[in-house]
Motif scaffolding. Structure first.
Motif, mmCIF file in Angstrom:
data_model
loop_
_atom_site.group_PDB
_atom_site.id
_atom_site.type_symbol
_atom_site.label_atom_id
_atom_site.label_comp_id
_atom_site.label_asym_id
_atom_site.label_seq_id
_atom_site.Cartn_x
_atom_site.Cartn_y
_atom_site.Cartn_z
ATOM 1 N N LEU A 50 -0.067 21.834 32.152
ATOM 2 C CA LEU A 50 -1.249 22.618 32.530
ATOM 3 C C LEU A 50 -2.036 23.044 31.288
ATOM 4 O O LEU A 50 -3.280 23.017 31.285
ATOM 5 N N LEU A 51 -1.334 23.424 30.237
ATOM 6 C CA LEU A 51 -2.002 23.819 29.001
ATOM 7 C C LEU A 51 -2.665 22.627 28.325
ATOM 8 O O LEU A 51 -3.803 22.720 27.837
ATOM 9 N N LEU A 52 -1.973 21.498 28.290
ATOM 10 C CA LEU A 52 -2.539 20.293 27.677
ATOM 11 C C LEU A 52 -3.773 19.827 28.449
ATOM 12 O O LEU A 52 -4.743 19.355 27.860
ATOM 13 N N GLU A 53 -3.725 19.968 29.759
ATOM 14 C CA GLU A 53 -4.873 19.632 30.611
ATOM 15 C C GLU A 53 -6.055 20.531 30.243
ATOM 16 O O GLU A 53 -7.199 20.065 30.129
ATOM 17 N N ARG A 54 -5.780 21.793 30.051
ATOM 18 C CA ARG A 54 -6.829 22.771 29.735
ATOM 19 C C ARG A 54 -7.535 22.427 28.422
ATOM 20 O O ARG A 54 -8.762 22.560 28.314
ATOM 21 N N TYR A 55 -6.753 21.955 27.450
ATOM 22 C CA TYR A 55 -7.330 21.706 26.128
ATOM 23 C C TYR A 55 -7.671 20.236 25.881
ATOM 24 O O TYR A 55 -7.993 19.846 24.766
#
Length: 272
Positions: free
Chosen positions: A125-130
């Motif tokens: 989810l974090l990698l998707e965000r960035y």
């Protein structure tokens, strides 16, 4: 042009209606209305993870703090290795506190208890965000995240707070190789139920990249295994119904078919 738009809109409505009907037919499997809402109408990946043991007022304070901290550093995310290190270690600092087998994503949010599925979900989810390119890797007994950046790859292994960010390329290759199946693996779809450990060579049959949605299905699958091992076969079957709707993989469907037949046989015997 308008006609084309109407046709597209019609197709979307038909597909959405079909999916709703599919879930409607399984109303009895829902734990509560919040779970039903997430599974039937949510378009946000994070809500698919929050569906398991869903809560109306989930405390996301620590998650919000983590995102705020990383957002403040995101302007330097082009320093890939450095920023991935920030993502990995800040996630452990703020959220990933205690490795606990079969813990849910909601437990991760509120208490810091996590397993490889919920931990990997957080990283994805974090990698998707960035805006990073990544793969969620599913194996027989484990899940981890592989980040791809030009000619380099990085491993985010959530269950190792200190050594889980693997950036040395030879170590990355060795880590990946340790999970790859043999050339002619013996398929053991039900190996988890037999109690095989992650070190069992015969258990190495799966190595595949899955989506965030499919990972949410895997969370339900793991919960089904947990309930089955506790002797709660009916609850396990309900979880598998949801798991296969989200991620109809071979092992999820095989486990469901086995358990459905088993439960039906038990009911028939009880009715005699």
């Amino acid at each position: 042009m308008k006609r084309v738009l109407f046709i597209i809109l019609g197709l979307v409505l038909v597909i959405s209606h079909g999916m709703s009907q599919e879930w409607e037919g399984e109303k009895s499997v829902y734990e509560n209305l919040q779970e039903q809402s997430y599974l039937m109408s949510s378009t946000e990946p994070i809500q698919l993870f929050q569906a398991l043991h869903a809560e109306e007022d989930l405390n996301t304070e620590r998650f919000d703090k983590l995102v705020s901290k990383l957002d403040s550093k995101a302007k330097r995310k082009h320093y890939t290795e450095w920023f991935l290190g920030e993502v990995f270690y800040k996630a452990h600092q703020y959220l990933l506190k205690n490795y606990t087998k079969h813990s849910s994503f909601n437990q991760l949010m509120e208490s810091g208890d996590y397993d490889c599925v919920s931990g990997s979900a957080l990283y994805a989810l974090l990698l998707e965000r960035y805006g990073f390119s990544y793969d969620i890797i599913e194996t027989d007994f484990h899940v981890f995240v592989l980040v791809n950046d030009q000619d380099k790859s990085y491993v985010l292994e959530s269950t190792e707070p200190r050594a889980g960010f693997i950036k040395d390329q030879e170590e990355v290759k060795a880590y990946i190789a340790s999970f790859k199946p043999r050339a002619n693996p013996r398929k053991k779809i039900m190996s988890e139920l037999a109690g095989l450990s992650a070190e069992t060579e015969d258990g190495k049959t799966i190595y595949s990249s899955i989506s965030l949605k499919e990972l949410a299905g895997l969370q339900y699958y793991n919960d089904a295994i947990h309930h089955f091992n506790q002797g709660k076969a009916v609850t396990a079957e309900k979880q598998l119904i949801k798991a296969k709707q989200i991620y109809p993989s071979e092992r999820i469907r095989s486990f469901y078919e086995y358990l459905s037949e088993r439960n039906s046989s038990v009911k028939n015997l009880a009715g005699r």
